[in-house]
Motif scaffolding. Structure first.
Motif, PDB file in Angstrom:
ATOM      1  N   GLY A 279      34.916  33.028  32.078  1.00 27.62           N
ATOM      2  CA  GLY A 279      33.875  32.973  32.764  1.00 27.62           C
ATOM      3  C   GLY A 279      33.528  34.427  33.549  1.00 27.62           C
ATOM      4  O   GLY A 279      34.130  35.449  33.262  1.00 27.62           O
ATOM      5  N   GLN A 280      32.237  34.494  33.931  1.00 27.72           N
ATOM      6  CA  GLN A 280      31.733  35.935  34.401  1.00 27.72           C
ATOM      7  C   GLN A 280      31.356  35.853  35.739  1.00 27.72           C
ATOM      8  O   GLN A 280      30.666  34.954  36.204  1.00 27.72           O
ATOM      9  CB  GLN A 280      30.449  36.077  33.631  1.00 27.72           C
ATOM     10  N   LEU A 281      31.631  36.829  36.324  1.00 34.05           N
ATOM     11  CA  LEU A 281      31.058  37.102  37.965  1.00 34.05           C
ATOM     12  C   LEU A 281      30.280  38.455  37.801  1.00 34.05           C
ATOM     13  O   LEU A 281      30.423  39.160  37.193  1.00 34.05           O
ATOM     14  CB  LEU A 281      32.273  37.702  38.606  1.00 34.05           C
ATOM     15  N   ILE A 282      28.997  37.881  38.394  1.00 35.56           N
ATOM     16  CA  ILE A 282      27.827  38.954  38.266  1.00 35.56           C
ATOM     17  C   ILE A 282      27.882  39.025  39.953  1.00 35.56           C
ATOM     18  O   ILE A 282      27.509  38.147  40.658  1.00 35.56           O
ATOM     19  CB  ILE A 282      26.472  38.147  37.889  1.00 35.56           C
ATOM     20  N   LEU A 283      27.924  40.288  40.228  1.00 37.23           N
ATOM     21  CA  LEU A 283      27.894  40.614  41.604  1.00 37.23           C
ATOM     22  C   LEU A 283      26.906  41.747  42.127  1.00 37.23           C
ATOM     23  O   LEU A 283      26.628  42.863  41.330  1.00 37.23           O
ATOM     24  CB  LEU A 283      29.271  41.221  42.190  1.00 37.23           C
TER      25      LEU A 283
ATOM     26  N   ALA B  14      32.305  41.271  35.707  1.00 37.55           N
ATOM     27  CA  ALA B  14      33.808  41.127  35.630  1.00 37.55           C
ATOM     28  C   ALA B  14      33.892  39.765  34.707  1.00 37.55           C
ATOM     29  O   ALA B  14      33.385  38.855  35.065  1.00 37.55           O
ATOM     30  CB  ALA B  14      34.433  41.242  36.904  1.00 37.55           C
ATOM     31  N   THR B  15      35.035  39.776  34.238  1.00 38.97           N
ATOM     32  CA  THR B  15      35.514  38.686  33.365  1.00 38.97           C
ATOM     33  C   THR B  15      36.787  38.074  33.754  1.00 38.97           C
ATOM     34  O   THR B  15      37.822  38.752  33.885  1.00 38.97           O
ATOM     35  CB  THR B  15      35.334  38.813  31.901  1.00 38.97           C
ATOM     36  N   LYS B  16      36.840  36.902  33.910  1.00 36.50           N
ATOM     37  CA  LYS B  16      38.081  36.140  34.121  1.00 36.50           C
ATOM     38  C   LYS B  16      38.527  35.757  32.434  1.00 36.50           C
ATOM     39  O   LYS B  16      37.831  35.337  31.773  1.00 36.50           O
ATOM     40  CB  LYS B  16      37.843  34.576  34.761  1.00 36.50           C
ATOM     41  N   PRO B  17      39.893  36.420  32.376  1.00 34.87           N
ATOM     42  CA  PRO B  17      40.519  36.425  30.971  1.00 34.87           C
ATOM     43  C   PRO B  17      40.364  34.984  30.351  1.00 34.87           C
ATOM     44  O   PRO B  17      40.809  33.897  31.204  1.00 34.87           O
ATOM     45  CB  PRO B  17      41.788  36.884  31.090  1.00 34.87           C
ATOM     46  N   ALA B  18      40.405  34.690  29.079  1.00 34.77           N
ATOM     47  CA  ALA B  18      40.132  33.538  28.548  1.00 34.77           C
ATOM     48  C   ALA B  18      41.665  33.048  28.471  1.00 34.77           C
ATOM     49  O   ALA B  18      42.625  33.940  28.276  1.00 34.77           O
ATOM     50  CB  ALA B  18      39.622  33.310  27.173  1.00 34.77           C
ATOM     51  N   ILE B  19      42.229  31.705  28.311  1.00 39.30           N
ATOM     52  CA  ILE B  19      43.465  31.432  28.199  1.00 39.30           C
ATOM     53  C   ILE B  19      43.963  31.598  26.711  1.00 39.30           C
ATOM     54  O   ILE B  19      43.209  31.221  25.683  1.00 39.30           O
ATOM     55  CB  ILE B  19      43.753  30.104  28.566  1.00 39.30           C
TER      56      ILE B  19
END
Length: 202
Positions: A133-137, A196-201
Motif C-alpha cells: 500500500g501507498q502513503l500519500i502525505l 511512501a510504500t509499505k512493502p509487499a509480503i
C-alpha cells in the motif's frame, strides 16, 4: 481540537480552502493513475475537499475525521453528488475507531501538523495499510515564522523520510510543490508532497 473543527464545519469550505484543495489535487492526482481497484482512506479528511473529487479514480473511499460535524458534512456532500463508493466516519486511529476496510492508499493532507506524536500516527497508518500500500502525505515544510502550542511548525522532509524508513516504509520520495504568501498561519510557506510504500509480503 474536535470542538473547534465541529464549530468550523459549516463554514469550512471557503474559496481560499477550495483553491488550496485544487492546488493539492493537481499535484496528487497522478498518484491515482492506476488506482481504479484500490481502497482509499482519507485520514483527517474534513469535509472531503480532496477525497470527494478523487472518488471517481478509486474503487472505494473511506474518510475518517475526529470531527463528527466535518465527517457528517462530507457524507452529505457525497450523497448529493450521488457517490455510492464514499463513506465518511467519525473517529481516530489512535483511539476509538470504526471498522475500516484495510486501505490500499492512505491520504493525509495538512493533518500531520495537528497530531502531537508524529511517529505514533505514522506507525498506526503503516499498520492499517495493505501490503504494498501507498502513503500519500501533504504538509508544510519547516517554517521558522510559525510558532503555536498545538501545531507543528512544519516538517523537515529529510527527517520525516528517516522516520518513515525506521517504521518500515520503503520507496520514500518527497518534494516541495507549492509556495505562497499567507499559506500557513497567515505566513509565507511552502508545502511538500511525500509518497511512501509499505512493502509487499514476500
Amino acid at each position: 481540537m474536535t470542538n473547534v473543527f465541529n464549530q468550523l464545519a459549516k463554514t469550512y469550505d471557503t474559496p481560499q480552502r477550495q483553491a488550496l484543495a485544487e492546488t493539492i489535487l493537481t499535484e496528487i492526482r497522478p498518484d491515482f493513475a492506476e488506482a481504479s481497484d484500490k481502497t482509499l482512506l482519507d485520514y483527517g479528511g474534513g469535509t472531503g475537499l480532496l477525497s470527494l473529487p478523487l472518488a471517481s479514480l478509486v474503487k472505494e473511499v473511506e474518510l475518517l475525521d475526529l470531527s463528527e460535524e466535518m465527517s457528517h458534512l462530507a457524507q452529505e456532500k457525497a450523497t448529493i453528488a450521488g457517490l455510492e463508493n464514499f463513506t465518511s466516519f467519525q473517529g481516530d486511529l489512535l483511539g476509538e475507531q470504526p471498522a475500516l476496510t484495510p486501505p490500499d492508499i492512505v491520504l493525509m493532507s495538512l493533518v500531520l501538523l495537528h497530531i502531537p506524536d508524529t511517529k505514533e500516527i505514522l506507525t498506526a497508518l503503516y499498520q492499517q495499510l495493505t501490503p504494498g500500500g501507498q502513503l500519500i502525505l501533504v504538509d508544510f515544510d519547516t517554517n521558522p515564522l510559525v510558532s503555536h502550542p498545538k501545531v507543528h511548525s512544519g516538517f523537515d522532509q529529510g527527517q520525516l523520510q528517516e522516520l518513515l524508513q525506521a517504521i518500515g516504509f520503503t520507496h520514500i520520495k518527497s518534494h516541495t510543490f507549492h509556495t505562497a504568501d499567507h499559506l500557513f498561519m497567515n505566513q509565507p510557506a511552502s508545502m511538500f508532497h511525500l509518497r511512501a510504500t509499505k512493502p509487499a509480503i514476500v
